[in-house]
Write an enzyme that holds these catalytic residues in place. Structure first.
Site, PDB file in Angstrom:
ATOM      1  CE  LYS A  82    -103.955  -0.759  41.961  1.00 33.39           C
ATOM      2  NZ  LYS A  82    -105.368  -0.932  42.335  1.00 33.39           N
ATOM      3  CB  SER A 157    -105.429  -3.947  44.638  1.00 36.64           C
ATOM      4  OG  SER A 157    -106.123  -2.994  43.827  1.00 36.64           O
ATOM      5  CB  SER A 181    -108.472  -1.217  45.181  1.00 35.52           C
ATOM      6  OG  SER A 181    -108.691  -2.594  45.293  1.00 35.52           O
TER       7      SER A 181
END
Lengths: 462, 69
Positions: A82, A157, A181
């Site tokens: 990420k 996210s 997330s």
């Protein structure tokens, strides 16, 4: 099915066997993921691709393997990280314009451990700006699409991390999970994702969101894959030898006790989710698990508590920029950061006291349970731009709906994972969540692994 | 709470906010935070500590991972 499509649906353990037997090479596996990335580029799963670096890493790792230097089960496995996780020499933007010129000087602890375990870093996956949102509709790095329907959100996210694993443009990814997330994109993309106990894995070198709830965790097709990742990510003295890890994962489902929270199972969820959840409970029962109904009090305000903590803490991280760089935030994140400033200190502390209240109830429940099972979400992936979703005869906000189940582990700081349990009538993935006692990540991973031995939802390719 | 504060809280719903005051109010966070405080003051003992005062001593430090090998 092409050779690349076949490879990207295999478990990491099988890929490891083929790499060691010589029927597969590290560069071939990396090329398979890169080919999947190229074929799925409109989904925008990566915000920064590192194809050249990845190819050089894969070649070097193959040379090591050829010379007899085996770094373990992740040797040669292509991964995405990420974009809020530092990779030395690469942009570390956290999906923002504010940090667009920021280059990481050193690896995050998790990056370092995965590289030491033989990971090939393919790139940085797309995310909601600063991890403060659940759609991955990022105004700076582009909108990320769901692997199963490009017109729907991948959740967030860590949306790019979920999409990349589902589509096969990475064999595994890292996400961060504060309020859900990792679990939300795992659920909406039909893969498995683990949120560890708060504090279990270092978050050093990761841009923070809400520091009292932040965690980092793996996403991959199956629970066994996530376990291999998790083990390599643990501090050295907490890692298990591969044989012991496999034995822990293979622990039978029979005789284990799974709790269902009264009022938090198949009520007020979309009908296909209710049906898939009931079938999952039945599957665990058929495997010999004992299902136990439990009561947890005060859940009607759990989302309220989560929002207070999940809003106030990011606003303290961003306080210096909210006024001086307000034009550089996307509209939703800017408004949320401004809103987070408005909660009072007493409201924030009441929310933190509520977390203790909830945690004590979960600790008591776990004295007689191995895990607690809930749906991950009350709905499947909404269309992009949809702020509310119909459930039966009423509408539910996607924001509060996202948090209904995932808030429980986030508030209590307990480990949880989402694993695929079916598909709805539109072909969209459905996930369930297993919550474990503190530091019992392997207990919930082994339950999901047991379920996945008799199901193929996690193996399907969009 | 000022009118601006209230508008800012509405923004967290993701459905409306200061830039769009005419948009329908679906999630009222002022009411929700009030509900949480009411619940806590009615049901929790006053000496119950916030999770942040004890969680790190159990999971974040003693058994946890601060990055060192």
């Amino acid at each position: 099915m092409s050779r690349a499509e076949e490879l990207v649906t295999l478990p990491l353990a099988e890929l490891g066997r083929r790499l060691r037997q010589g029927s597969l090479t590290c560069p071939e596996l990396t090329e398979a993921c890169l080919a999947r990335e190229e074929a799925s580029r409109p989904l925008n799963a990566y915000s920064h691709l590192m194809a050249g670096t990845a190819r050089r890493s894969a070649a070097a790792l193959q040379t090591l393997l050829d010379c007899g230097h085996d770094l373990g089960p992740l040797h040669g496995i292509p991964m995405g990280l990420k974009a809020n996780i530092a990779v030395a020499g690469q942009p570390m933007t956290a999906g923002s314009r504010i940090l667009k010129d920021n280059i990481a000087r050193e690896d995050a602890v998790m990056t370092r451990r995965l590289k030491q375990a033989g990971a090939v870093v393919l790139g940085l996956t797309n995310m909601h700006e600063f991890a403060w949102g659940g759609t991955t509709a990022n105004p700076h790095t582009g909108i990320c699409g769901n692997a199963w329907d490009a017109g729907r959100i991948p959740a967030g996210s860590s949306g790019g991390s979920g999409t990349a694993v589902a589509i096969g443009s990475a064999m595994a990814t890292l996400g961060t999970d504060t309020g859900g997330s990792v679990r939300l994109p795992a659920s909406m993309n039909g893969v498995t994702g683990l949120r560890p106990t708060v504090g279990r894995l270092s978050v050093e070198g990761i841009f923070p969101l809400a520091v009292s709830m932040d965690t980092v965790g793996p996403l991959a097709r199956g629970a066994e894959d996530c376990a291999l990742m998790f083990n390599a990510m643990c501090r050295e003295d907490q890692r298990l030898p591969e044989t012991k890890l496999v034995a822990r994962l293979d622990r039978p489902v029979g005789g284990r006790r799974i709790g269902l929270v009264r009022g938090y199972t198949d009520e007020n969820v979309q009908p296909d989710i209710a049906a898939a959840f009931r079938e999952t409970v039945a599957a665990f029962e058929r495997a010999g698990a004992q299902i136990v109904l439990i009561d947890i009090h005060g859940l009607e305000v759990s989302v309220d508590a989560q929002v207070i903590v999940d809003a106030a803490e990011p606003s303290t991280v961003h306080d210096g920029w909210i006024d001086s760089r307000d034009g550089d935030y996307g509209r939703d994140v800017r408004e949320q950061l401004i809103a987070g400033r408005t909660f009072t200190a007493t409201e924030y502390l009441h929310a933190q006291r509520y977390r203790t209240y909830l945690r004590r109830q979960f600790d008591t429940a776990f004295e007689g349970l191995d895990a607690i099972l809930t749906p991950t979400l009350p709905f499947t992936a909404p269309r992009m731009g949809e702020d509310s979703v119909r459930i039966g005869d009423r509408m539910e906000s996607t924001l509060t709906g996202n948090m209904r189940y995932t808030s429980l582990p986030s508030l209590t700081a307990l480990p949880a994972l989402s694993f695929p349990i079916g598909f709805d009538r539109d072909g969209l993935p459905i996930g369930a969540q297993l919550i474990g006692a503190a530091r019992q990540e392997l207990a919930i991973l082994s339950l999901a692994h047991g379920f996945q031995r008799d199901s193929d939802f996690h193996k399907r390719l969009p | 709470m000022t009118k601006d504060d209230a508008a800012a809280r509405l923004a967290i719903s993701g459905l409306t906010g200061p830039d769009d005051p005419a948009a329908p109010l679906v999630v009222d966070w002022t009411a929700r935070s009030r509900a949480l405080v009411d619940f806590v003051t009615r049901n929790l003992p006053p000496d119950l500590p916030p999770i942040t005062t004890w969680i790190s001593s159990i999971e974040g430090v003693a058994a946890g991972d601060r990055g060192a090998e």
